[in-house]
Design a protein around this motif. Structure first.
Motif, short mmCIF file in Angstrom:
data_model
loop_
_atom_site.label_atom_id
_atom_site.label_comp_id
_atom_site.label_asym_id
_atom_site.label_seq_id
_atom_site.Cartn_x
_atom_site.Cartn_y
_atom_site.Cartn_z
N MET A 1 0.84 -1.19 0.00
CA MET A 1 0.00 0.00 0.00
C MET A 1 0.88 1.24 0.00
O MET A 1 1.71 1.43 0.90
N ARG A 2 0.73 2.08 -0.99
CA ARG A 2 1.49 3.32 -1.07
C ARG A 2 0.72 4.43 -0.35
O ARG A 2 -0.48 4.60 -0.55
N VAL A 3 1.45 5.18 0.49
CA VAL A 3 0.83 6.19 1.35
C VAL A 3 1.46 7.55 1.07
O VAL A 3 2.69 7.67 0.98
N ALA A 4 0.62 8.56 0.93
CA ALA A 4 1.07 9.95 0.82
C ALA A 4 0.48 10.74 1.98
O ALA A 4 -0.70 10.57 2.33
N ILE A 5 1.29 11.60 2.58
CA ILE A 5 0.83 12.49 3.64
C ILE A 5 1.00 13.92 3.14
O ILE A 5 2.10 14.34 2.77
N VAL A 6 -0.11 14.66 3.09
CA VAL A 6 -0.12 16.02 2.57
C VAL A 6 -0.30 17.00 3.72
O VAL A 6 -1.29 16.93 4.45
N HIS A 7 0.67 17.88 3.88
CA HIS A 7 0.66 18.90 4.94
C HIS A 7 0.57 20.26 4.28
O HIS A 7 1.08 20.44 3.17
N ASP A 8 -0.05 21.22 4.93
CA ASP A 8 -0.22 22.53 4.30
C ASP A 8 1.12 23.14 3.90
O ASP A 8 1.37 23.41 2.73
N TRP A 9 1.95 23.44 4.89
CA TRP A 9 3.28 24.00 4.61
C TRP A 9 4.17 23.72 5.81
O TRP A 9 3.72 23.42 6.92
N LEU A 10 5.48 23.85 5.59
CA LEU A 10 6.47 23.50 6.60
C LEU A 10 7.51 24.62 6.70
O LEU A 10 8.34 24.77 5.81
N TYR A 11 7.41 25.40 7.77
CA TYR A 11 8.45 26.41 8.01
C TYR A 11 8.76 26.57 9.49
O TYR A 11 9.81 27.10 9.86
N VAL A 12 7.88 26.11 10.37
CA VAL A 12 8.15 26.02 11.80
C VAL A 12 7.59 24.70 12.31
O VAL A 12 6.73 24.09 11.66
N VAL A 13 8.08 24.25 13.45
CA VAL A 13 7.56 23.03 14.07
C VAL A 13 6.62 23.44 15.19
O VAL A 13 7.03 23.97 16.22
N GLY A 14 5.32 23.23 14.95
CA GLY A 14 4.30 23.53 15.94
C GLY A 14 3.42 22.32 16.19
O GLY A 14 3.81 21.18 15.94
N GLY A 15 2.20 22.57 16.67
CA GLY A 15 1.31 21.47 17.01
C GLY A 15 0.94 20.60 15.83
O GLY A 15 0.90 19.37 15.93
N ALA A 16 0.66 21.22 14.67
CA ALA A 16 0.30 20.44 13.49
C ALA A 16 1.46 19.57 13.03
O ALA A 16 1.27 18.44 12.55
N GLU A 17 2.67 20.08 13.18
CA GLU A 17 3.84 19.31 12.78
C GLU A 17 4.09 18.14 13.72
O GLU A 17 4.66 17.11 13.33
N ARG A 18 3.66 18.25 14.96
CA ARG A 18 3.77 17.11 15.88
C ARG A 18 2.83 15.99 15.44
O ARG A 18 3.15 14.81 15.60
N VAL A 19 1.68 16.37 14.91
CA VAL A 19 0.78 15.35 14.34
C VAL A 19 1.45 14.69 13.14
O VAL A 19 1.42 13.47 12.98
N LEU A 20 2.06 15.50 12.28
CA LEU A 20 2.78 14.96 11.13
C LEU A 20 3.86 13.98 11.57
O LEU A 20 4.04 12.91 10.97
N GLU A 21 4.58 14.32 12.63
CA GLU A 21 5.62 13.43 13.14
C GLU A 21 5.05 12.07 13.51
O GLU A 21 5.63 11.01 13.18
N GLN A 22 3.91 12.05 14.18
CA GLN A 22 3.32 10.77 14.60
C GLN A 22 2.74 10.02 13.40
O GLN A 22 2.79 8.79 13.36
N LEU A 23 2.21 10.73 12.43
CA LEU A 23 1.73 10.06 11.21
C LEU A 23 2.87 9.36 10.50
O LEU A 23 2.72 8.24 9.97
N LEU A 24 4.04 9.99 10.49
CA LEU A 24 5.20 9.38 9.85
C LEU A 24 5.75 8.22 10.66
O LEU A 24 6.43 7.34 10.12
N ARG A 25 5.48 8.18 11.94
CA ARG A 25 5.85 7.00 12.73
C ARG A 25 4.92 5.83 12.42
O ARG A 25 5.33 4.67 12.46
N ILE A 26 3.66 6.15 12.15
CA ILE A 26 2.73 5.08 11.77
C ILE A 26 3.05 4.58 10.37
O ILE A 26 3.01 3.37 10.10
#
Length: 389
Positions: A1-26
């Motif tokens: 299964m190929r998975v893509a994770i789409v995030h709005d933008w990346l320039y600081v590490v905040g709360g949304a980026e912490r969610v991204l971090e956990q999605l990438l661990r999954i």
């Protein structure tokens, strides 16, 4: 299964980026897409990806420092990502990421941190704080936000399933999109070491110093509490104004490191939070340090602060004004000994990264099963009219 994770933008590490971090661990093999990515390599490694696939906005002038100027182009940019090779698309969206184009055989799950607040219920606040309440500039801004609302509503039908980061956001999603969202609270980072030393004499505010965070109300409240100490941690455009109105019992720590902030939290008598936020991760970070929270009783904090029962972790004030904040602080002091570090920490542990991964993985598996069953169902083919005749 190929998975893509789409995030709005990346320039600081905040709360949304912490969610991204956990999605990438999954999904450690997932490809990351973002409108632009200006994070340093160290932050990328911390989040769990080497590089993101970006849009044409990455190459636009001043995109690093003035990316919000490109808001009108963001819907077009997000629609240019070709995700046709993926089976599962997860969008982490607080602006436009949920608007990616997907096909009927692809499963798209959108984790919505919030519908675009500045285009919906907070439009007037945004225009006021941006100096766009009147004149030609205001007219242009309102025109752009109107079209963003139309696009945002239309693309809300795209995801197969929507996850909200709080019940408060789920209600907003229901109101503006007409869709029901599953609630999976975002993860917080729990301390690896517990501080059990004595508390200091200070109360703490930690926030970006901007008007909607209502730090001014807290600073003015402590003018009514001259015998109590307040520490303000954070920086922002309101810093000079807040210093000018602060009394001698208010000190400003400026920007502090994560470690320094944790220490200020752990030694504070209470953490004060006067903003209306969709969730408010920093509130739970204070709880994780064993510190009670005095918060404006609106938004996501109503789901994270226990104000009743023997395991109370904080108190609410009703309005973000100095009188209400001061009254809440006085009420807290009268019953300060009823709040324990153990109760605060136990509350924070309910929002751990481990539990987030379990809950989100389980939800995705359920949606995959439903999606596969739907794709395997053959539609009933009606007979031709001449055959009926």
């Amino acid at each position: 299964m190929r998975v893509a994770i789409v995030h709005d933008w990346l320039y600081v590490v905040g709360g949304a980026e912490r969610v991204l971090e956990q999605l990438l661990r999954i999904y450690p093999g997932a490809d990351v897409y973002a409108l632009f990515d200006f994070l340093p390599e160290a932050d990328r490694a911390r989040l769990g990806y080497a590089h993101a696939r970006t849009s044409f906005l990455q190459r636009m002038p001043f995109a690093r420092t003035r990316h919000r100027n490109y808001l009108p182009l963001m819907p077009l940019a997000i629609e240019q990502f070709d995700l046709s090779a993926y089976d599962l698309i997860i969008s982490s969206s607080y602006a436009v990421a949920k608007g990616v184009l997907t096909g009927p055989d692809q499963l798209h799950i959108s984790y919505v941190h919030s519908p675009m607040r500045y285009a919906w219920d907070m439009q007037h606040t945004y225009l006021r704080e941006s100096g766009c309440e009147a004149g030609a500039k205001s007219l242009v801004a309102r025109f752009i936000l109107h079209h963003m609302r139309v696009w945002d509503f239309r693309t809300a039908a795209g995801p197969n399933a929507i996850v909200a980061n709080s019940a408060f956001v789920a209600r907003r999603i229901k109101k503006v999109y007409g869709r029901t969202a599953e609630v999976i609270h975002p993860p917080i980072t729990l301390s690896s070491q517990r501080f059990d030393g004595p508390r200091g004499n200070h109360f703490l505010v930690a926030s970006r110093l901007v008007p909607y965070k209502n730090v001014e109300a807290v600073v003015r409240a402590f003018a009514r509490l001259p015998d109590l100490q307040l520490v303000v941690a954070g920086s922002g455009p309101d810093a000079a104004h807040l210093r000018a109105i602060a009394g001698p019992n208010v000190s400003f720590a400026g920007f502090v490191s994560d470690e320094g902030l944790r220490h200020l939290m752990a030694t504070a008598r209470a953490f004060i939070f006067a903003a209306e936020e969709d969730f408010g991760i920093i509130v739970l970070e204070a709880s994780a340090e064993g510190t009670p929270v005095l918060a404006l009783g609106r938004g996501g904090v109503r789901e994270t602060v226990q104000v009743r029962g023997p395991q109370r972790t904080g108190m609410f004030f009703d309005t973000p004004d100095p009188e209400a904040v001061a009254a809440c602080v006085r009420g807290f002091i009268e019953q300060e000994d009823r709040f324990t570090r153990e109760a605060c920490r136990a509350q924070a542990e309910m929002f751990s990264a481990d539990l987030f991964r379990i809950r989100f993985s389980r939800f995705v598996e359920e949606q995959l099963a439903l999606h596969r069953a739907a794709c395997e169902t053959r539609p009933r083919i009606l007979p031709r009219l001449e055959a009926v005749g």
